[in-house]
Write an enzyme that holds these catalytic residues in place. Structure first.
Site, PDB file in Angstrom:
ATOM      1  N   TYR A 159       5.404 -10.092  -3.573  1.00  0.00           N
ATOM      2  CA  TYR A 159       6.708  -9.480  -3.300  1.00  0.00           C
ATOM      3  C   TYR A 159       6.515  -8.154  -2.563  1.00  0.00           C
ATOM      4  CZ  TYR A 159      11.319  -7.444  -4.146  1.00  0.00           C
ATOM      5  OH  TYR A 159      12.568  -6.888  -3.982  1.00  0.00           O
ATOM      6  N   ASP A 259      -0.056  -3.440  -0.525  1.00  0.00           N
ATOM      7  CA  ASP A 259       1.212  -3.011  -1.104  1.00  0.00           C
ATOM      8  C   ASP A 259       0.926  -2.641  -2.556  1.00  0.00           C
ATOM      9  OD1 ASP A 259       3.650  -2.679  -2.253  1.00  0.00           O
ATOM     10  OD2 ASP A 259       4.536  -4.522  -1.465  1.00  0.00           O
ATOM     11  N   LYS A 287       7.545   3.506  -6.778  1.00  0.00           N
ATOM     12  CA  LYS A 287       7.661   3.571  -8.241  1.00  0.00           C
ATOM     13  C   LYS A 287       7.105   4.882  -8.837  1.00  0.00           C
ATOM     14  CE  LYS A 287       7.716  -1.460  -8.909  1.00  0.00           C
ATOM     15  NZ  LYS A 287       9.121  -1.771  -9.097  1.00  0.00           N
TER      16      LYS A 287
HETATM   17  C1  LIG Z   1       4.795  -4.792  -4.710  1.00  0.00           C
HETATM   18  C2  LIG Z   1       6.170  -4.286  -4.398  1.00  0.00           C
HETATM   19  N1  LIG Z   1       6.459  -3.939  -3.144  1.00  0.00           N
HETATM   20  C3  LIG Z   1       7.664  -3.449  -2.799  1.00  0.00           C
HETATM   21  C4  LIG Z   1       8.648  -3.305  -3.746  1.00  0.00           C
HETATM   22  C5  LIG Z   1       9.995  -2.750  -3.366  1.00  0.00           C
HETATM   23  O1  LIG Z   1      10.154  -1.491  -3.925  1.00  0.00           O
HETATM   24  P1  LIG Z   1      11.628  -0.891  -4.136  1.00  0.00           P
HETATM   25  O2  LIG Z   1      12.259  -1.687  -5.219  1.00  0.00           O
HETATM   26  O3  LIG Z   1      11.397   0.551  -4.491  1.00  0.00           O
HETATM   27  O4  LIG Z   1      12.323  -1.042  -2.822  1.00  0.00           O
HETATM   28  C6  LIG Z   1       8.395  -3.662  -5.070  1.00  0.00           C
HETATM   29  C7  LIG Z   1       9.426  -3.524  -6.115  1.00  0.00           C
HETATM   30  O5  LIG Z   1       9.304  -3.946  -7.223  1.00  0.00           O
HETATM   31  C8  LIG Z   1       7.118  -4.162  -5.410  1.00  0.00           C
HETATM   32  O6  LIG Z   1       6.820  -4.528  -6.660  1.00  0.00           O
END
Ligand SMILES: Cc1ncc(COP(=O)(O)O)c(C=O)c1O
Length: 455
Positions: A159, A259, A287
């Site tokens: 994700y 990521d 986060k």
């Molecule tokens: C691995 C990863 N990338 C990107 C995101 C997106 O972050 P945000 O919810 O702050 O837009 C998340 C959100 O849970 C995530 O777990």
């Protein structure tokens, strides 16, 4: 052991009788917004719990039920709810700066940016955003500008935020995904442009032979490979797989993007990068680095991030902007959080407590003959109800998700909060007593499901 047959309806009825206030608010919320939630991830069946108050490791819902919280806002809170450090730094921003946002650069951005860069990409460069999805979006845009190429490769089940360029093959129906060694891109959202999919590649996590074949044979025009180095934040890329991927992407001159929105400052202080001793070309953070306020960041190779420089000729740079980028509240609270976590022994304490809870859960399941796999590092873990090793998305999907959902609803009924099927995130506010209490509640929840299965 045969799959346990649980009457899910009975579990749901217990949940409903425990949380009537949330059911009532859910009906109201649905009238205001589709599905009653402001983010898809916050929804679950039969309805989400509406929370009212929090302190440390605990949260209270609108019915007054107390929970030990393991959602920790999807891992964003590493000091716990309302930590003194957080409260003090919010007050200090208002007192010393007098505002929440200037709309100009500030010195705090430089200090915090410097320390994130030192930890995640020494000698590199960085840029703040307002969320994780803005960070992944920016990293991909930078990779495309830098390479002059368009295709994106990502891993099945990973994700990267709710953005159309990356919203494919995150949670596809397994029946539609094709052979495991050559997964097909599947849109996760109705708006994803089908044209985008033809410019997208999906890779099978932890299958090096297939990944290497896809990247070398179909890598023409590839702008980047983006990945969660721990799938769902907990399933590790196997070390050889990760080393091979770093080497191949370097040989192919394709930027590798980690990521680390979930794993940054969680699997290790220096994230998955530290765990693997791998420096990717760019790292996306989010986060934890906001200490509970909205934030994101891209940290990486200076020559790639140089495309962001607005003083270079228009049209040759990447235009990136945002009213709230680098706002002093997120910057100062985030910086104070990382300083706290950095104090000697802090991360180790978080890690030890998490490991303790993880092993207690495993012992409870093992003692009852329930096949399971534990996964996760540092301050976060999860478990999968299956006897087979879990190395990727398809393994997760073949575990007993119905039993897991029932167990999670039962845990909520018994005072342990987690969004069903999500991962457990601990914080520095979680004590040994919390761990012991959670172990008891976990055992009680498993036993009450076993009793249901037997009745
Ligand atoms: C691995 C990863 N990338 C990107 C995101 C997106 O972050 P945000 O919810 O702050 O837009 C998340 C959100 O849970 C995530 O777990």
């Amino acid at each position: 052991m045969q799959a346990l047959r649980i009457d899910e309806e009975k579990v749901i009825r217990r949940f409903e009788s425990h949380t009537p206030g949330s059911a009532k608010l859910f009906r109201k919320a649905k009238d205001v917004t589709p599905g009653g939630v402001m983010a898809a991830i916050k929804f679950f069946d039969p309805y989400p719990i509406f929370m009212k108050r929090a302190q440390g490791s605990r949260i209270w819902d609108v019915d007054g039920n107390e929970y030990v919280d393991y959602l920790m806002s999807y891992g964003a809170l590493v000091l716990g709810h309302g930590a003194k450090k957080t409260r003090d730094s919010i007050a200090s921003v208002m007192e010393t700066l007098g505002t929440t946002v200037f709309g100009t650069p500030t010195e705090g951005e430089i200090s915090y940016g410097t320390s994130l860069r030192e930890i995640y990409h020494p000698g590199g460069s960085m840029r703040f955003t307002n969320s994780g999805l803005e960070a992944t979006t920016l990293a991909v845009r930078l990779a495309r500008a830098h390479t002059g190429k368009g295709k994106i490769a990502k891993f099945e089940g990973h994700y990267h935020g709710a953005v159309d360029r990356l919203l494919f093959s995150y949670s596809p129906e397994v029946a539609k995904t094709g052979r495991s060694e050559s997964p097909v891109p599947i849109a996760d959202s109705a708006d994803v442009d089908k044209g985008l999919l033809s410019d997208s590649m999906v890779l099978p996590f932890n299958d090096w032979e297939a990944t290497e074949r896809i990247l070398t044979r179909q890598g023409e025009g590839l702008a980047c490979v983006i990945m969660e180095p721990f799938e769902e934040g907990v399933i590790p890329g196997e070390k050889e797989f990760m080393n091979n991927l770093r080497k191949l992407t370097r040989d192919l001159r394709v930027p590798l993007i980690f990521d680390e929105v979930k794993t940054g400052f969680r699997v290790r202080f220096g994230g998955a990068s530290e765990y693997y001793s791998i420096v990717p070309d760019m790292t996306c953070l989010g986060k934890i680095i906001g200490g509970g306020l909205p934030i994101g960041a891209v940290v990486g190779e200076a020559d790639i991030l140089a495309h962001l420089d607005p003083s270079t000729k228009k049209g040759t740079n990447v235009f990136h902007s945002g009213t709230f980028n680098g706002n002093p509240l997120s910057i100062n609270i985030g910086m104070a959080t990382i300083e706290e976590l950095r104090k000697p022994g802090r991360f180790d304490l978080l890690r030890r407590r998490t490991e303790h809870l993880k092993s207690e859960f495993s012992a409870v399941l093992a003692a009852r003959g329930i096949p399971h796999q534990m996964a996760g590092e540092g301050g976060m873990f999860n478990f999968y109800l299956t006897s087979k090793p879990v190395r990727n998305y398809r393994d997760v999907k073949s575990s007993d998700l119905k039993l897991r959902r029932c167990l999670d609803l039962q845990l909520i009924t018994n005072g342990v909060y987690l969004k069903p099927e999500n991962r457990y995130c601990l914080s520095l506010a979680h004590s040994d007593e919390d761990v012991n209490l959670t172990r008891e509640k976990f055992a009680k929840s498993v036993d009450s499901l076993l009793a249901l299965a037997a009745s």
